[in-house]
Design a protein around this motif. Structure first.
Motif, mmCIF file in Angstrom:
data_model
loop_
_atom_site.group_PDB
_atom_site.id
_atom_site.type_symbol
_atom_site.label_atom_id
_atom_site.label_comp_id
_atom_site.label_asym_id
_atom_site.label_seq_id
_atom_site.Cartn_x
_atom_site.Cartn_y
_atom_site.Cartn_z
ATOM 1 N N SER A 211 -40.111 -15.982 13.040
ATOM 2 C CA SER A 211 -38.843 -15.271 12.861
ATOM 3 C C SER A 211 -37.894 -16.051 11.965
ATOM 4 O O SER A 211 -36.686 -15.952 12.111
ATOM 5 N N ASP A 212 -38.441 -16.849 11.055
ATOM 6 C CA ASP A 212 -37.559 -17.510 10.103
ATOM 7 C C ASP A 212 -37.178 -16.503 9.022
ATOM 8 O O ASP A 212 -37.705 -15.404 8.955
ATOM 9 N N THR A 213 -36.279 -16.889 8.164
ATOM 10 C CA THR A 213 -35.583 -16.007 7.209
ATOM 11 C C THR A 213 -34.885 -14.911 7.996
ATOM 12 O O THR A 213 -34.350 -15.150 9.068
ATOM 13 N N TYR A 214 -34.878 -13.688 7.477
ATOM 14 C CA TYR A 214 -34.062 -12.644 8.097
ATOM 15 C C TYR A 214 -34.588 -12.202 9.457
ATOM 16 O O TYR A 214 -35.784 -11.988 9.651
ATOM 17 N N ASN A 215 -33.645 -12.027 10.390
ATOM 18 C CA ASN A 215 -33.888 -11.381 11.677
ATOM 19 C C ASN A 215 -32.823 -10.304 11.824
ATOM 20 O O ASN A 215 -31.640 -10.570 11.586
ATOM 21 N N GLN A 216 -33.218 -9.110 12.222
ATOM 22 C CA GLN A 216 -32.246 -8.025 12.286
ATOM 23 C C GLN A 216 -32.493 -7.138 13.494
ATOM 24 O O GLN A 216 -33.616 -6.708 13.757
ATOM 25 N N LEU A 217 -31.418 -6.858 14.197
ATOM 26 C CA LEU A 217 -31.404 -5.894 15.294
ATOM 27 C C LEU A 217 -30.510 -4.737 14.871
ATOM 28 O O LEU A 217 -29.415 -4.965 14.342
ATOM 29 N N LEU A 218 -30.951 -3.506 15.075
ATOM 30 C CA LEU A 218 -30.140 -2.340 14.735
ATOM 31 C C LEU A 218 -30.494 -1.178 15.644
ATOM 32 O O LEU A 218 -31.556 -1.168 16.290
ATOM 33 N N TRP A 219 -29.601 -0.202 15.701
ATOM 34 C CA TRP A 219 -29.820 1.013 16.476
ATOM 35 C C TRP A 219 -30.224 2.139 15.539
ATOM 36 O O TRP A 219 -29.577 2.375 14.526
ATOM 37 N N ASP A 220 -31.321 2.839 15.882
ATOM 38 C CA ASP A 220 -31.805 3.986 15.122
ATOM 39 C C ASP A 220 -31.445 5.235 15.917
ATOM 40 O O ASP A 220 -32.098 5.570 16.900
ATOM 41 N N GLU A 221 -30.392 5.912 15.486
ATOM 42 C CA GLU A 221 -29.897 7.071 16.228
ATOM 43 C C GLU A 221 -30.901 8.218 16.245
ATOM 44 O O GLU A 221 -31.064 8.891 17.263
ATOM 45 N N GLN A 222 -31.571 8.446 15.143
ATOM 46 C CA GLN A 222 -32.517 9.546 15.091
ATOM 47 C C GLN A 222 -33.699 9.325 16.038
ATOM 48 O O GLN A 222 -34.137 10.233 16.733
ATOM 49 N N ALA A 223 -34.203 8.104 16.083
ATOM 50 C CA ALA A 223 -35.342 7.794 16.953
ATOM 51 C C ALA A 223 -34.908 7.392 18.358
ATOM 52 O O ALA A 223 -35.764 7.232 19.236
ATOM 53 N N LYS A 224 -33.607 7.218 18.576
ATOM 54 C CA LYS A 224 -33.060 6.823 19.871
ATOM 55 C C LYS A 224 -33.699 5.526 20.378
ATOM 56 O O LYS A 224 -34.139 5.418 21.510
#
Length: 511
Positions: A211-224
């Motif tokens: 998990s080096d370099t970018y790590n990203q958490l986000l919410w996908d509203e369409q896929a819930k």
């Protein structure tokens, strides 16, 4: 020709479900804006080509933020995030490896680094916590210490955050992800304000390694569901082969470790040794108008030899010449499912934000912000530029900004030979049609067809009030006489666009 065939093949796969719906009669376009980044709303076209939108670098191509504090070293910049909270721009960035600092701005161009009095900095502490990865800038004081800085804390690699639109608990409004040091596994935290953070899972990692370099958490509203993107590794025979993965978890608060891998991949379209030509160094997902935009760091011609140490030296540093190997370019990819990306622009070698020329601060590497900010009819694209290649230090990083007019990521373009594009059938849900079109010396017309493809009386191309010499983000379309699009509301129609010396980026059926 080969890249065009690959492009069309990927689009056919990505839009197969939409095409199936169209074949049955209607595609559910509704009142959603249709960005023409792929063929999901398109039934057929002729004499048009897809073109990448052109960004403009702010401040004359010069940096907008530089490393000018004692605690900001040669690893300064993104990975990080920029958000607009309705009042101001907010930025989270690395002042040095694994630490996170905060800045804010009223206009997105002029930034301040507020004194937070949260983290007691010293060079000795930074070197100890990073295992020696603190590289003081030339001329920077090395004896400065104290809490009078903008540092939020020492987290880990590739920190990014977001303001969760799905969240109801104010203590969890902001969520963030970073790579745990030294375990190199994704770790999650939450915050009420983006400044003070509390760990999920008692601060322990929530994924396996890489998990080096970018790590990203986000919410996908369409896929819930929540999505988690990290780097992963496909290395073999002593070579590092960088890849990326995406995981899903419907409820990070209930179980922050319940991640299911959807896909992990590396560049291999050109065969198993493509890693010698290019690698995916880091990637984030920005969801906009129902489309996943992959913001991609692509490592071009990696300067690595199996079994040999990297050349992290200053022996051959050149801060003037623009290099072509051991560099990182910023590309975009698109998809509808968050996993299967259309990589056309990578293989066409058309970066979204190009590196600068000789002597520029961003001539050798670009590291994108984790997301794009949409504000004042523009997309604000922040990035860190470097004056040197991947394995050279000092690189003299600085943060830059490029902007793009609203929704002009990708367009369909026709030159002097007139081109056409016809949409799939859809039920007309609104009463007005606007276009995002660029034709300063050209023309656009629109015909409304019935489901079978026949012009509807009063709405043919000849009936359309021609749009000549236009350049508009919300161009209204009208027809002669008393004919109004509202007359057709509820009917299944197609739209047929005719372009001459024009580029069409999007169309939007509105109430």
């Amino acid at each position: 020709m080969k890249s065009s065939i690959l492009f069309l093949t990927v689009l056919w796969i990505a839009c197969s479900a939409a095409s199936s719906n169209a074949a049955e009669g209607v595609r559910p376009i509704g009142l959603n804006k249709q960005l023409l980044v792929d063929d999901c709303a398109i039934a057929d076209s002729s004499h048009v080509r897809r073109v990448l939108g052109k960004v403009t670098k702010a401040n004359g191509g010069r940096p907008i933020i530089v490393a000018d504090k004692p605690w900001e070293d040669d690893l300064f910049g993104f990975y990080g995030t920029v958000l607009h909270d309705g009042q101001k721009f907010r930025m989270w960035y690395h002042p040095w490896a694994y630490a996170v600092a905060y800045a804010e701005s009223d206009d997105g161009l002029h930034w301040r680094k507020p004194v937070l009095n949260m983290y007691d900095f010293s060079v000795e502490r930074a070197k100890r916590e990073t295992g020696g990865e603190f590289f003081p800038r030339q001329g920077a004081p090395t004896d400065w210490h104290g809490k009078q800085n903008n540092i939020i804390g020492f987290f880990g690699d590739g920190f990014t955050c977001f303001l969760d639109p799905h969240e109801t608990d104010p203590d969890h409004r902001y969520k963030a992800c970073y790579g745990h040091i030294p375990k190199i596994c994704a770790t999650l935290v939450h915050s009420p304000d983006g400044i003070h953070w509390t760990p999920y899972n008692q601060g322990e990692p929530v994924t396996s390694r890489a998990s080096d370099t970018y790590n990203q958490l986000l919410w996908d509203e369409q896929a819930k569901t929540y999505r988690l993107l990290t780097r992963t590794d496909f290395g073999r025979d002593g070579s590092e082969i960088r890849g990326t993965r995406v995981m899903v978890n419907p409820d990070v608060k209930a179980d922050p470790t319940a991640w299911k891998t959807v896909r992990q991949w590396c560049f291999d379209r050109e065969g198993p040794d493509e890693f010698r030509r290019r690698q995916i160094y880091g990637m984030t997902d920005w969801i906009y108008e129902g489309i996943h935009f992959g913001l991609m760091m692509v490592y071009q011609w990696p300067d690595e030899t199996p079994g040999q140490p990297p050349r992290l030296t200053s022996d051959d540093v050149d801060h003037h010449e623009r290099h072509d190997r051991d560099v990182i370019d910023f590309f975009i990819a698109t998809c509808r499912d968050g996993a299967n990306w259309d990589l056309h622009w990578v293989y066409a070698d058309e970066p979204f934000v190009p590196r600068g020329p000789d002597g520029s601060f961003d001539k050798d590497m670009l590291v994108q912000c984790s997301n794009i900010v949409t504000h004042q009819d523009k997309h604000w694209i922040y990035y860190t530029g470097y004056r040197e290649r991947h394995w050279r230090i000092p690189r003299q990083p600085a943060i830059g900004l490029a902007t793009l007019p609203l929704d002009r990521f990708v367009g369909l373009q026709a030159s002097q030979q007139t081109g056409t594009m016809t949409t799939v059938p859809f039920e007309l849900a609104g009463e007005h049609l606007t276009l995002n079109a660029e034709a300063p010396h050209g023309e656009v017309t629109v015909a409304v067809l019935d489901a079978s493809g026949q012009p509807i009386e009063g709405f043919s191309a000849n009936d359309c009030l021609r749009l000549n010499d236009v350049d508009d983000l919300r161009l209204p379309v009208r027809w002669q006489g008393s004919h109004r699009l509202a007359e057709l509301k509820g009917r299944t129609i197609r739209l047929q666009f005719t372009l001459t010396n024009a580029t069409l980026y999007a169309f939007h059926v509105q109430p």
